[in-house]
Write a protein that holds these residues in place. Structure first.
Motif, PDB file in Angstrom:
ATOM      1  N   THR A  45       0.840  -1.193   0.000  1.00 30.38           N
ATOM      2  CA  THR A  45       0.000   0.000   0.000  1.00 30.38           C
ATOM      3  C   THR A  45       0.881   1.252   0.000  1.00 30.38           C
ATOM      4  O   THR A  45       0.597   2.232  -0.681  1.00 30.38           O
ATOM      5  CB  THR A  45      -0.906   0.000   1.264  1.00 30.38           C
ATOM      6  OG1 THR A  45      -1.577  -1.254   1.345  1.00 30.38           O
ATOM      7  CG2 THR A  45      -1.918   1.113   1.203  1.00 30.38           C
ATOM      8  N   PHE A  46       1.951   1.175   0.788  1.00 29.11           N
ATOM      9  CA  PHE A  46       2.913   2.278   0.893  1.00 29.11           C
ATOM     10  C   PHE A  46       2.212   3.594   1.243  1.00 29.11           C
ATOM     11  O   PHE A  46       2.490   4.641   0.665  1.00 29.11           O
ATOM     12  CB  PHE A  46       3.766   2.409  -0.393  1.00 29.11           C
ATOM     13  CG  PHE A  46       4.497   1.143  -0.740  1.00 29.11           C
ATOM     14  CD1 PHE A  46       5.566   0.713   0.033  1.00 29.11           C
ATOM     15  CD2 PHE A  46       4.100   0.348  -1.814  1.00 29.11           C
ATOM     16  CE1 PHE A  46       6.232  -0.478  -0.252  1.00 29.11           C
ATOM     17  CE2 PHE A  46       4.763  -0.843  -2.112  1.00 29.11           C
ATOM     18  CZ  PHE A  46       5.824  -1.249  -1.337  1.00 29.11           C
ATOM     19  N   LYS A  72     -10.133  -4.383   1.987  1.00 31.34           N
ATOM     20  CA  LYS A  72      -9.275  -5.205   2.835  1.00 31.34           C
ATOM     21  C   LYS A  72      -9.187  -4.672   4.263  1.00 31.34           C
ATOM     22  O   LYS A  72      -9.174  -5.425   5.221  1.00 31.34           O
ATOM     23  CB  LYS A  72      -7.876  -5.194   2.204  1.00 31.34           C
ATOM     24  CG  LYS A  72      -6.993  -6.335   2.526  1.00 31.34           C
ATOM     25  CD  LYS A  72      -5.672  -6.188   1.792  1.00 31.34           C
ATOM     26  CE  LYS A  72      -5.039  -4.842   2.069  1.00 31.34           C
ATOM     27  NZ  LYS A  72      -3.723  -4.670   1.459  1.00 31.34           N
ATOM     28  N   LYS A  73      -9.057  -3.341   4.383  1.00 35.42           N
ATOM     29  CA  LYS A  73      -8.800  -2.765   5.711  1.00 35.42           C
ATOM     30  C   LYS A  73      -9.990  -1.963   6.242  1.00 35.42           C
ATOM     31  O   LYS A  73      -9.951  -1.474   7.373  1.00 35.42           O
ATOM     32  CB  LYS A  73      -7.556  -1.862   5.647  1.00 35.42           C
ATOM     33  CG  LYS A  73      -6.298  -2.618   5.242  1.00 35.42           C
ATOM     34  CD  LYS A  73      -5.048  -1.765   5.252  1.00 35.42           C
ATOM     35  CE  LYS A  73      -3.834  -2.556   4.802  1.00 35.42           C
ATOM     36  NZ  LYS A  73      -2.657  -1.745   4.499  1.00 35.42           N
ATOM     37  N   GLU A 120      -2.175  -2.281  -8.138  1.00 33.77           N
ATOM     38  CA  GLU A 120      -2.612  -3.644  -7.788  1.00 33.77           C
ATOM     39  C   GLU A 120      -4.106  -3.567  -7.480  1.00 33.77           C
ATOM     40  O   GLU A 120      -4.508  -3.032  -6.454  1.00 33.77           O
ATOM     41  CB  GLU A 120      -1.828  -4.142  -6.557  1.00 33.77           C
ATOM     42  CG  GLU A 120      -2.230  -5.529  -6.111  1.00 33.77           C
ATOM     43  CD  GLU A 120      -1.628  -5.925  -4.759  1.00 33.77           C
ATOM     44  OE1 GLU A 120      -1.323  -5.051  -3.932  1.00 33.77           O
ATOM     45  OE2 GLU A 120      -1.491  -7.138  -4.541  1.00 33.77           O
ATOM     46  N   LYS A 170      -2.221 -11.750  -8.198  1.00 38.23           N
ATOM     47  CA  LYS A 170      -0.753 -11.796  -8.080  1.00 38.23           C
ATOM     48  C   LYS A 170      -0.095 -12.649  -9.162  1.00 38.23           C
ATOM     49  O   LYS A 170       0.901 -12.253  -9.751  1.00 38.23           O
ATOM     50  CB  LYS A 170      -0.337 -12.330  -6.711  1.00 38.23           C
ATOM     51  CG  LYS A 170      -0.428 -11.278  -5.653  1.00 38.23           C
ATOM     52  CD  LYS A 170       0.740 -11.262  -4.723  1.00 38.23           C
ATOM     53  CE  LYS A 170       0.698  -9.991  -3.918  1.00 38.23           C
ATOM     54  NZ  LYS A 170      -0.648  -9.686  -3.382  1.00 38.23           N
ATOM     55  N   GLY A 173       7.552  -8.334   2.699  1.00 35.58           N
ATOM     56  CA  GLY A 173       8.004  -8.324   4.084  1.00 35.58           C
ATOM     57  C   GLY A 173       7.517  -9.583   4.784  1.00 35.58           C
ATOM     58  O   GLY A 173       6.547 -10.224   4.351  1.00 35.58           O
ATOM     59  N   ASP A 186       5.860 -10.110   7.321  1.00 38.13           N
ATOM     60  CA  ASP A 186       4.494 -10.182   7.866  1.00 38.13           C
ATOM     61  C   ASP A 186       3.623 -11.025   6.929  1.00 38.13           C
ATOM     62  O   ASP A 186       2.540 -11.467   7.312  1.00 38.13           O
ATOM     63  CB  ASP A 186       3.881  -8.783   8.082  1.00 38.13           C
ATOM     64  CG  ASP A 186       4.092  -7.818   6.933  1.00 38.13           C
ATOM     65  OD1 ASP A 186       5.168  -7.866   6.293  1.00 38.13           O
ATOM     66  OD2 ASP A 186       3.202  -7.003   6.655  1.00 38.13           O
ATOM     67  N   THR A 192      11.200  -3.915   8.959  1.00 43.97           N
ATOM     68  CA  THR A 192      11.917  -2.958   9.797  1.00 43.97           C
ATOM     69  C   THR A 192      11.145  -2.822  11.106  1.00 43.97           C
ATOM     70  O   THR A 192       9.936  -2.533  11.078  1.00 43.97           O
ATOM     71  CB  THR A 192      12.004  -1.594   9.084  1.00 43.97           C
ATOM     72  OG1 THR A 192      12.700  -1.788   7.854  1.00 43.97           O
ATOM     73  CG2 THR A 192      12.732  -0.563   9.939  1.00 43.97           C
ATOM     74  N   ILE A 252       8.197   0.460  13.268  1.00 41.76           N
ATOM     75  CA  ILE A 252       7.570   1.531  12.477  1.00 41.76           C
ATOM     76  C   ILE A 252       6.472   0.936  11.606  1.00 41.76           C
ATOM     77  O   ILE A 252       6.652  -0.124  11.005  1.00 41.76           O
ATOM     78  CB  ILE A 252       8.603   2.324  11.641  1.00 41.76           C
ATOM     79  CG1 ILE A 252       7.939   3.546  11.007  1.00 41.76           C
ATOM     80  CG2 ILE A 252       9.294   1.468  10.597  1.00 41.76           C
ATOM     81  CD1 ILE A 252       8.893   4.640  10.605  1.00 41.76           C
TER      82      ILE A 252
HETATM   83  N1  C2G Z   1       7.241  -3.141   5.606  1.00 41.63           N
HETATM   84  C1  C2G Z   1       8.473  -3.393   6.249  1.00 41.63           C
HETATM   85  N2  C2G Z   1       8.705  -2.842   7.480  1.00 41.63           N
HETATM   86  C2  C2G Z   1       7.763  -2.081   8.092  1.00 41.63           C
HETATM   87  C3  C2G Z   1       6.538  -1.815   7.454  1.00 41.63           C
HETATM   88  C4  C2G Z   1       6.293  -2.373   6.204  1.00 41.63           C
HETATM   89  O1  C2G Z   1       9.343  -4.101   5.717  1.00 41.63           O
HETATM   90  N3  C2G Z   1       8.030  -1.592   9.307  1.00 41.63           N
HETATM   91  C5  C2G Z   1       7.008  -3.762   4.296  1.00 41.63           C
HETATM   92  C6  C2G Z   1       5.834  -4.747   4.289  1.00 41.63           C
HETATM   93  O2  C2G Z   1       6.232  -5.999   4.817  1.00 41.63           O
HETATM   94  C7  C2G Z   1       5.482  -4.793   2.813  1.00 41.63           C
HETATM   95  C8  C2G Z   1       5.819  -3.357   2.354  1.00 41.63           C
HETATM   96  O3  C2G Z   1       6.631  -2.769   3.378  1.00 41.63           O
HETATM   97  O4  C2G Z   1       6.332  -5.725   2.131  1.00 41.63           O
HETATM   98  C9  C2G Z   1       4.555  -2.536   2.166  1.00 41.63           C
HETATM   99  O5  C2G Z   1       3.836  -2.539   3.388  1.00 41.63           O
HETATM  100  P1  C2G Z   1       2.305  -2.097   3.408  1.00 41.63           P
HETATM  101  O6  C2G Z   1       2.168  -0.793   2.740  1.00 41.63           O
HETATM  102  O7  C2G Z   1       1.799  -2.277   4.794  1.00 41.63           O
HETATM  103  O8  C2G Z   1       1.679  -3.167   2.413  1.00 41.63           O
HETATM  104  P2  C2G Z   1       0.470  -4.110   2.645  1.00 41.63           P
HETATM  105  O9  C2G Z   1      -0.757  -3.287   2.878  1.00 41.63           O
HETATM  106  O10 C2G Z   1       0.841  -5.164   3.640  1.00 41.63           O
HETATM  107  O11 C2G Z   1       0.381  -4.783   1.192  1.00 41.63           O
HETATM  108  O12 C2G Z   1      -0.334  -7.521  -2.051  1.00 41.63           O
HETATM  109  C10 C2G Z   1      -0.042  -6.934  -0.825  1.00 41.63           C
HETATM  110  C11 C2G Z   1      -0.851  -5.700  -0.651  1.00 41.63           C
HETATM  111  O13 C2G Z   1      -0.540  -4.772  -1.643  1.00 41.63           O
HETATM  112  C12 C2G Z   1      -0.832  -5.114   0.717  1.00 41.63           C
END
Ligand code: C2G
Length: 141
Positions: free
Chosen positions: A20-21, A55-56, A83, A89, A104, A106, A126, A129
């Motif tokens: 989502t970033f 999703k959220k 996406e 995917k 990541g 998670d 990370t 955060i």
């Molecule tokens: N991330 C990380 N460390 C953090 C926060 C996030 O490495 N402290 C990584 C997540 O693991 C992910 C990427 O940053 O690989 C993007 O995180 P999100 O924006 O939270 O993405 P998300 O909503 O989990 O993705 O197909 C997946 C979807 O697009 C949702």
């Protein structure tokens, strides 16, 4: 002399990652930079506003076009796309001819089904955060 690649040189690899970033932070930057280091070209799928809502249950702070603009501006990123659905995917991996899928940890184990078409790598998140924590902090929660 023609510029012929040596037989032993591995072909340049395309890496794909998704996220989502929203409220872009250093955890996002690190996963993107570490993903880029695994290949020659990094493609990033930025999740659609509608996908986030489904999703959220809430809209992201920054719109899809703003999030795309931020991710596309990063040095490590070669291409971005929206996406539209988590279920697409496999299609995205094929469409962008990705050799490696990075997420990541998670998401650890969640995308192992794609190991038949690409390498699947989960990178450590990370610590300490997250977008949710930032939103709470900024809003004084
Ligand atoms: N991330 C990380 N460390 C953090 C926060 C996030 O490495 N402290 C990584 C997540 O693991 C992910 C990427 O940053 O690989 C993007 O995180 P999100 O924006 O939270 O993405 P998300 O909503 O989990 O993705 O197909 C997946 C979807 O697009 C949702």
């Amino acid at each position: 002399m023609p510029d012929v690649p040596s037989e032993s040189a591995p072909p340049p690899r395309t890496v794909i990652t998704f996220g989502t970033f929203d409220v872009f932070h250093v955890g996002h930057l690190r996963v993107i930079e570490r993903a880029a280091a695994l290949g020659a070209r990094l493609v990033v799928g930025v999740s659609a506003d509608a996908l986030n809502l489904r999703k959220k249950g809430r809209e992201p702070v920054f719109s899809q076009s703003e999030r795309l603009e931020i991710v596309a501006a990063l040095k490590a990123v070669h291409e971005v796309f929206v996406e539209e659905s988590l279920e697409l995917k496999r299609d995205y991996i094929t469409q962008f001819a990705a050799d490696v899928l990075v997420m990541g940890d998670d998401w650890a184990g969640r995308f192992d089904e794609f190991q038949d078409i690409c390498e699947v790598v989960y990178l450590p998140r990370t610590p300490a955060i997250s977008t949710t924590a930032l939103i709470e902090k900024i809003s004084g929660g």
